[in-house]
Design a protein around this motif. Structure first.
Motif, PDB file in Angstrom:
ATOM      1  N   LEU A   1       0.810  -1.222   0.000  1.00 30.85           N
ATOM      2  CA  LEU A   1       0.000   0.000   0.000  1.00 30.85           C
ATOM      3  C   LEU A   1       0.840   1.267   0.000  1.00 30.85           C
ATOM      4  CD1 LEU A   1      -3.023  -0.439   2.437  1.00 30.85           C
ATOM      5  CD2 LEU A   1      -3.068   0.505   0.143  1.00 30.85           C
ATOM      6  N   THR A   2       2.008   1.201   0.627  1.00 29.61           N
ATOM      7  CA  THR A   2       2.815   2.405   0.830  1.00 29.61           C
ATOM      8  C   THR A   2       3.204   3.069  -0.485  1.00 29.61           C
ATOM      9  OG1 THR A   2       3.671   1.462   2.884  1.00 29.61           O
ATOM     10  CG2 THR A   2       4.865   3.319   1.961  1.00 29.61           C
ATOM     11  N   VAL A   3       3.679   2.276  -1.448  1.00 29.85           N
ATOM     12  CA  VAL A   3       4.102   2.846  -2.735  1.00 29.85           C
ATOM     13  C   VAL A   3       2.897   3.365  -3.514  1.00 29.85           C
ATOM     14  CG1 VAL A   3       5.312   2.425  -4.886  1.00 29.85           C
ATOM     15  CG2 VAL A   3       6.122   1.340  -2.812  1.00 29.85           C
ATOM     16  N   ALA A   4       1.761   2.676  -3.405  1.00 32.02           N
ATOM     17  CA  ALA A   4       0.545   3.135  -4.097  1.00 32.02           C
ATOM     18  C   ALA A   4       0.124   4.506  -3.590  1.00 32.02           C
ATOM     19  CB  ALA A   4      -0.585   2.127  -3.895  1.00 32.02           C
ATOM     20  N   ILE A   5       0.232   4.708  -2.287  1.00 36.13           N
ATOM     21  CA  ILE A   5      -0.150   6.001  -1.709  1.00 36.13           C
ATOM     22  C   ILE A   5       0.870   7.075  -2.071  1.00 36.13           C
ATOM     23  CG2 ILE A   5      -0.408   7.237   0.495  1.00 36.13           C
ATOM     24  CD1 ILE A   5      -1.831   4.626   1.472  1.00 36.13           C
ATOM     25  N   LEU A   6       2.137   6.695  -2.177  1.00 38.74           N
ATOM     26  CA  LEU A   6       3.159   7.625  -2.642  1.00 38.74           C
ATOM     27  C   LEU A   6       2.782   8.163  -4.021  1.00 38.74           C
ATOM     28  CD1 LEU A   6       6.163   8.681  -2.016  1.00 38.74           C
ATOM     29  CD2 LEU A   6       6.859   6.896  -3.611  1.00 38.74           C
ATOM     30  N   MET A   7       2.350   7.272  -4.904  1.00 43.45           N
ATOM     31  CA  MET A   7       1.958   7.680  -6.259  1.00 43.45           C
ATOM     32  C   MET A   7       0.692   8.532  -6.242  1.00 43.45           C
ATOM     33  SD  MET A   7       4.446   6.553  -7.937  1.00 43.45           S
ATOM     34  CE  MET A   7       5.798   5.468  -7.453  1.00 43.45           C
ATOM     35  N   ARG A   8      -0.221   8.205  -5.354  1.00 41.35           N
ATOM     36  CA  ARG A   8      -1.428   9.025  -5.212  1.00 41.35           C
ATOM     37  C   ARG A   8      -1.065  10.435  -4.771  1.00 41.35           C
ATOM     38  NH1 ARG A   8      -5.978   6.879  -1.147  1.00 41.35           N
ATOM     39  NH2 ARG A   8      -4.536   7.729   0.396  1.00 41.35           N
ATOM     40  N   ASN A   9      -0.046  10.533  -3.913  1.00 41.53           N
ATOM     41  CA  ASN A   9       0.428  11.842  -3.475  1.00 41.53           C
ATOM     42  C   ASN A   9       1.048  12.637  -4.621  1.00 41.53           C
ATOM     43  OD1 ASN A   9      -0.398  11.385  -0.861  1.00 41.53           O
ATOM     44  ND2 ASN A   9       1.632  10.933  -0.053  1.00 41.53           N
ATOM     45  N   VAL A  10       1.725  11.940  -5.533  1.00 37.56           N
ATOM     46  CA  VAL A  10       2.297  12.619  -6.708  1.00 37.56           C
ATOM     47  C   VAL A  10       1.180  13.261  -7.529  1.00 37.56           C
ATOM     48  CG1 VAL A  10       3.602  12.338  -8.845  1.00 37.56           C
ATOM     49  CG2 VAL A  10       4.281  11.055  -6.827  1.00 37.56           C
ATOM     50  N   VAL A  11       0.114  12.520  -7.739  1.00 31.27           N
ATOM     51  CA  VAL A  11      -1.023  13.030  -8.510  1.00 31.27           C
ATOM     52  C   VAL A  11      -1.662  14.219  -7.810  1.00 31.27           C
ATOM     53  CG1 VAL A  11      -3.309  12.476  -9.429  1.00 31.27           C
ATOM     54  CG2 VAL A  11      -1.455  10.796  -9.583  1.00 31.27           C
ATOM     55  N   GLU A  12      -1.811  14.130  -6.500  1.00 31.04           N
ATOM     56  CA  GLU A  12      -2.399  15.236  -5.738  1.00 31.04           C
ATOM     57  C   GLU A  12      -1.510  16.471  -5.809  1.00 31.04           C
ATOM     58  OE1 GLU A  12      -4.839  17.581  -3.798  1.00 31.04           O
ATOM     59  OE2 GLU A  12      -5.373  15.538  -4.339  1.00 31.04           O
ATOM     60  N   ALA A  13      -0.184  16.264  -5.715  1.00 27.89           N
ATOM     61  CA  ALA A  13       0.749  17.382  -5.828  1.00 27.89           C
ATOM     62  C   ALA A  13       0.649  18.030  -7.204  1.00 27.89           C
ATOM     63  CB  ALA A  13       2.185  16.887  -5.573  1.00 27.89           C
ATOM     64  N   PHE A  14       0.547  17.215  -8.227  1.00 24.86           N
ATOM     65  CA  PHE A  14       0.389  17.713  -9.604  1.00 24.86           C
ATOM     66  C   PHE A  14      -0.849  18.595  -9.704  1.00 24.86           C
ATOM     67  CE2 PHE A  14      -1.478  17.324 -13.828  1.00 24.86           C
ATOM     68  CZ  PHE A  14      -0.409  17.583 -14.679  1.00 24.86           C
ATOM     69  N   LYS A  15      -1.954  18.139  -9.158  1.00 28.12           N
ATOM     70  CA  LYS A  15      -3.210  18.914  -9.241  1.00 28.12           C
ATOM     71  C   LYS A  15      -3.104  20.237  -8.491  1.00 28.12           C
ATOM     72  CE  LYS A  15      -5.944  15.616  -7.743  1.00 28.12           C
ATOM     73  NZ  LYS A  15      -7.184  14.882  -7.380  1.00 28.12           N
ATOM     74  N   GLN A  16      -2.472  20.206  -7.332  1.00 29.41           N
ATOM     75  CA  GLN A  16      -2.320  21.444  -6.565  1.00 29.41           C
ATOM     76  C   GLN A  16      -1.444  22.430  -7.303  1.00 29.41           C
ATOM     77  OE1 GLN A  16      -1.246  20.988  -2.427  1.00 29.41           O
ATOM     78  NE2 GLN A  16      -2.604  19.255  -2.126  1.00 29.41           N
ATOM     79  N   GLN A  17      -0.384  21.952  -7.962  1.00 28.96           N
ATOM     80  CA  GLN A  17       0.512  22.841  -8.693  1.00 28.96           C
ATOM     81  C   GLN A  17      -0.158  23.412  -9.931  1.00 28.96           C
ATOM     82  OE1 GLN A  17       4.241  20.541  -9.217  1.00 28.96           O
ATOM     83  NE2 GLN A  17       3.826  19.751  -7.170  1.00 28.96           N
ATOM     84  N   GLN A  18      -0.991  22.625 -10.594  1.00 34.97           N
ATOM     85  CA  GLN A  18      -1.693  23.124 -11.776  1.00 34.97           C
ATOM     86  C   GLN A  18      -2.726  24.184 -11.405  1.00 34.97           C
ATOM     87  OE1 GLN A  18      -0.859  22.361 -14.891  1.00 34.97           O
ATOM     88  NE2 GLN A  18       0.725  21.000 -14.098  1.00 34.97           N
ATOM     89  N   ALA A  19      -3.217  24.097 -10.169  1.00 34.28           N
ATOM     90  CA  ALA A  19      -4.240  25.058  -9.722  1.00 34.28           C
ATOM     91  C   ALA A  19      -3.630  26.393  -9.309  1.00 34.28           C
ATOM     92  CB  ALA A  19      -5.026  24.450  -8.546  1.00 34.28           C
ATOM     93  N   LYS A  20      -2.310  26.425  -9.126  1.00 33.97           N
ATOM     94  CA  LYS A  20      -1.649  27.658  -8.689  1.00 33.97           C
ATOM     95  C   LYS A  20      -1.590  28.696  -9.801  1.00 33.97           C
ATOM     96  CE  LYS A  20      -0.362  26.625  -4.405  1.00 33.97           C
ATOM     97  NZ  LYS A  20      -0.693  27.468  -3.255  1.00 33.97           N
TER      98      LYS A  20
END
Length: 288
Positions: free
Chosen positions: A269-288
């Motif tokens: 699960l740990t690596v899957a959540i790491l990747m989910r965090n990458v996607v969330e970071a991407f979305k936050q940066q695109q919203a800036k």
């Protein structure tokens, strides 16, 4: 009745399926895919295994992955400059620092220089602060993995449950305690001083949920587990050539209602959540 196994693979698979769909939608919307950069200083066999796992899963999900290797003798100020360059690179959405670092590099200081927007391990003080206030969207991976496993138990109502977290590290124990508190779980954190005082068994025997993240094989004895308790073992230890957790699995499984295997529980699960965090970071940066 033996405990049911809380295996991370099935939960991780669902998370990864959702990530794939989301990345496809983001690619259609923005024309680019999220990018993760892993920073490694020197060589470490344990890190190499984790890095290969990250790279494979990232590619499978459609996340661009780059390993940035730094010399083992790099000075701390040069390391910070390398991180700053990644912070300023708009094509980079997530940064992970591979541990362990060379002894002359202070990992806590380095972690503070990773931009909070690109800190996909959620170890930056700003992200920890968001967690305190229950506002965090990017969560520490292992702590979040524990919560995902608890949430996967359909019959479980967390509200008001009594939990004991054994271990108070910055990356697992402390953030996990906050996540549990945010769900109104009555949470006790035990640590080395609890063990030295001899009261660790007393706390565990009363707990409906026991989560252990220490890194000491067999630390928690099976007969300490309360009948029907849920046991999540984060520990990874090598004992006589085999992988073992922090909990005496066989005896604990006789009393628990659910228990994680080691390996096969939290790890997938740990690596899957790491990747989910990458996607969330991407979305936050695109919203800036």
């Amino acid at each position: 009745m033996p405990a049911k196994l809380l295996e991370g693979k099935s939960v991780a698979l669902k998370i990864k399926e959702n990530i794939k769909l989301e990345i496809e939608a983001l690619k259609n919307k923005y024309g680019v895919c999220p990018k993760l950069v892993s920073v490694q200083a020197g060589e470490n066999s344990a890190s190499e295994i984790y890095i290969k796992s990250q790279e494979k899963i990232a590619k499978d999900l459609g996340i661009n992955y780059e390993l940035k290797k730094l010399d083992a003798g790099i000075k701390q100020d040069e390391f910070i400059k390398a991180i700053d360059a990644l912070n300023r690179d708009k094509s980079v959405n997530g940064i992970i620092i591979q541990m362990p670092l060379p002894q002359h590099i202070d990992a806590k200081i380095i972690s503070r220089y990773v931009s909070p927007l690109k800190d996909i391990e959620a170890v930056h003080p700003q992200n920890m602060g968001e967690l305190v206030f229950g506002k965090a969207k990017i969560l520490p991976c292992t702590a979040a993995a524990c919560m995902e496993l608890l949430n996967s138990i359909e019959s479980l109502e967390l509200y008001g449950k009594e939990a004991v977290v054994v271990g108070h590290s910055e990356i697992v124990g402390k953030p996990l305690a906050l996540l549990l508190l945010n769900k109104f779980v009555t949470t006790t954190v035990c640590h080395i001083a609890t063990g030295q005082r001899g009261t660790l068994p007393d706390f565990i025997k009363k707990a409906e949920i026991v989560i252990v993240a220490v890194g000491k094989a067999g630390l928690v004895k099976g007969d300490w587990i309360k009948e029907g308790a849920i046991v999540i073992d984060v520990g990874i230890n090598r004992v006589e050539g085999k992988i073992a957790g922090d909990v005496e699995f066989d005896k604990a499984a006789e009393k628990a209602s659910y228990i994680t295997p080691v390996p096969g529980g939290i790890g997938p699960l740990t690596v899957a959540i790491l990747m989910r965090n990458v996607v969330e970071a991407f979305k936050q940066q695109q919203a800036k």
